[in-house]
Design an enzyme around this catalytic site. Structure first.
Site: not given
Ligand code: GDP
Ligand code: IMO
Ligand code: MG
Length: 471
Positions: A12, A15, A39-40, A225
């Protein structure tokens, strides 16, 4: 050329946003590991897209590939494709025939085992990720290519399903339903196989990607991840079951290490730390019930740290994209980042979320760890220096138990004000408030890696671009 996007912390980090940012110059975007545990998020033009399986390049209409290192739940994949089509996108997704299939019994067993493990539970997303990779390593998995061949599919299911059923019923004492029924599974997954064939979605991933590169196309490799969730380099057992680190990009696609290594590897850094799941977290602020080890609601509630954590969690929207769980938050952990920079060989950094920390009087960073050498002899061989209170170490110790006993030594930075971040993004790096630049440059210097981009908001336009890796 290739550009590999890798999470440097615990997932998170933003990416998806960086894939979208640089995606304009890419022709193909491939995922190399993980599955629908990811979850991207991509935010553009007031629209928010949450992608679990379809590579984030879909928002820009790029070809997406799920590499052989991925585990694919066809149900989620088709749901996601259909939802994107309803939103007027035309996702062109290819799936490696060598990728493994997540079946309903994998999901069921993920839930059963998590409940059984108690304090060893990672707090998984319950998407069946671990059990599917287990079967891959145990050579009893079902691959995407098997869905295309009725005889092979039947043979694979007839071997494996009775074992899974016995495991659920006899070892874990659970009732089983259609998730463990060979005929149901065969019929359902044959249909998925037919759809994959009709839509001409399956590929030999390595050949497909290498051909595109030979034709002069740009390929982006989208990690899911993060480094500390890597099964080898992360905080085992509180990890996922694949290799998000850059090495996974070669094994998980079939591109050679020299191809991936000849391109760029960009580490995505969140300006603080978030964690969804269990396990230690030395720079954690406050805590979250059911995730923070030994969380005590009485002690945790109402303290300054807890208030700060709630502030950052709400400002940053730190609630799981997949599960909706509140994420644990903490200050940036530099030993974790030094470990990531080495394990991945980053050529550039994208540091996100500096807008979330705006308005705080001071921003702290876990610069190093204090380590009790008497207890932890093997890890003290690391890059360390002695102090009266024990060793100061600058990278993560190899066992999670040792990591859990590390105390972070903090450095404090002056905070920066809330500003018009969209304007900052359009004006460029020098428009970032000075104190924030001091913070960013500290990170870059410590990791000996240049800054390529700075995230100042979730939208595509809310990023300060310093370097474009494809130029
Ligand atoms: P990922 O799994 O690495 O793709 O990240 P996620 O989408 O799960 O979580 C990142 C969250 O932060 C999402 O809601 C993005 O829209 C948001 N986000 C990404 N970059 C920024 C930033 O620079 N500032 C803020 N405020 N939010 C961001
Ligand atoms: P993105 O790509 C954050 C965490 C879970 C748990 C551990 C193992 O959005 O960054 P799993 O279901 O993979 O066997 O869970 O990894 N986890 C993540 N945490 N972002 C993710 O993906 C994750 N994918 C798995 O919460 O601790
Ligand atoms: Mg994510």
């Amino acid at each position: 050329m290739t550009v590999t996007i890798v999470g440097s912390q615990l997932g998170d980090e933003g990416k998806g946003g960086v894939v979208d940012l640089y995606g304009d110059a890419a022709d193909v975007v491939a995922r190399y590991q993980g599955g629908d545990n990811a979850g991207h998020t991509v935010v553009h033009d007031g629209e928010k897209y949450k992608l679990s399986l379809v590579p984030s390049g879909a928002v820009r209409g790029k070809v997406g590939v799920l590499g052989n290192g991925c585990v694919v739940n066809p149900e989620t994949l088709f749901d996601e494709i259909d939802t994107l089509r309803e939103r007027d996108l035309e996702p062109d997704v290819r799936v490696a025939e060598r990728a493994h299939v997540i079946l309903p019994y994998h999901r069921a067993l993920d839930g059963i085992e998590e409940a059984e493990k108690e304090e060893l539970a990672a707090g998984t997303t319950k998407r069946g990720i671990g059990p599917t990779y287990e079967d891959k390593a145990g050579r009893r998995g079902v691959r995407v290519g098997d869905l295309l061949d009725p005889e092979i599919l039947r043979e694979r299911l007839e071997y494996v399903v009775p074992q899974k059923k016995a495991l659920a019923e006899e070892v874990f004492d659970k009732e089983t339903g259609e998730a463990f029924d060979i005929d149901y599974l065969y019929d359902t997954y044959r249909e998925y196989g037919e759809r994959l064939a009709e839509e001409d979605m399956t590929v030999d991933c390595g050949t497909f990607l290498q051909d595109r590169i030979d034709d002069g196309d740009n390929v982006m490799l989208e990690g899911a991840q993060g480094t500390s969730l890597d099964i080898d380099h992360g905080v085992y057992p509180y990890v996922t079951s694949s290799n998000p680190t850059a090495g996974g990009a070669t094994v998980g696609t079939g591109l050679g290490p020299t191809v991936v290594g000849g391109g760029e590897v960009i580490g995505i850094v969140k300006a603080y730390l978030s964690r969804v799941g269990t396990g230690p977290l030395p720079t954690e602020l406050g805590g979250v019930e059911d995730q923070t080890p030994d969380y005590d609601e009485e002690v945790g509630g109402g303290t300054d740290e807890e208030e700060l954590a709630t502030y950052i969690r709400d400002e940053g929207g730190e609630y799981g994209t997949v599960t909706g769980r509140p994420r644990r938050v903490g200050w940036l952990d530099m030993p974790m980042l030094r470990h990531a920079a080495r394990a991945n060989g980053f050529t550039g950094l994208a540091i996100n979320h500096i807008d979330v920390l705006a308005g705080l009087d001071e921003v702290e960073v876990g610069h190093s760890y204090e380590f009790d050498t008497a207890e932890q002899s093997s890890a003290s061989n690391q890059n360390s220096s002695n102090s009266d209170d024990g060793d100061e170490i600058f990278t993560m110790p190899p066992t999670t138990e040792q990591w859990g006993r590390c105390e972070a030594t903090f450095r404090s930075f002056d905070g920066w004000p809330e500003v018009d971040w969209a304007e900052v993004a359009s004006e460029g790096y020098e428009a970032i408030p000075e104190n924030a630049r001091t913070y960013l440059e500290y990170i870059s210097d410590e990791l000996d890696t240049p800054i390529y981009a700075v995230g100042v908001g979730p939208g595509r336009g809310e990023t300060v671009v310093v370097e474009n890796p494809y130029e």
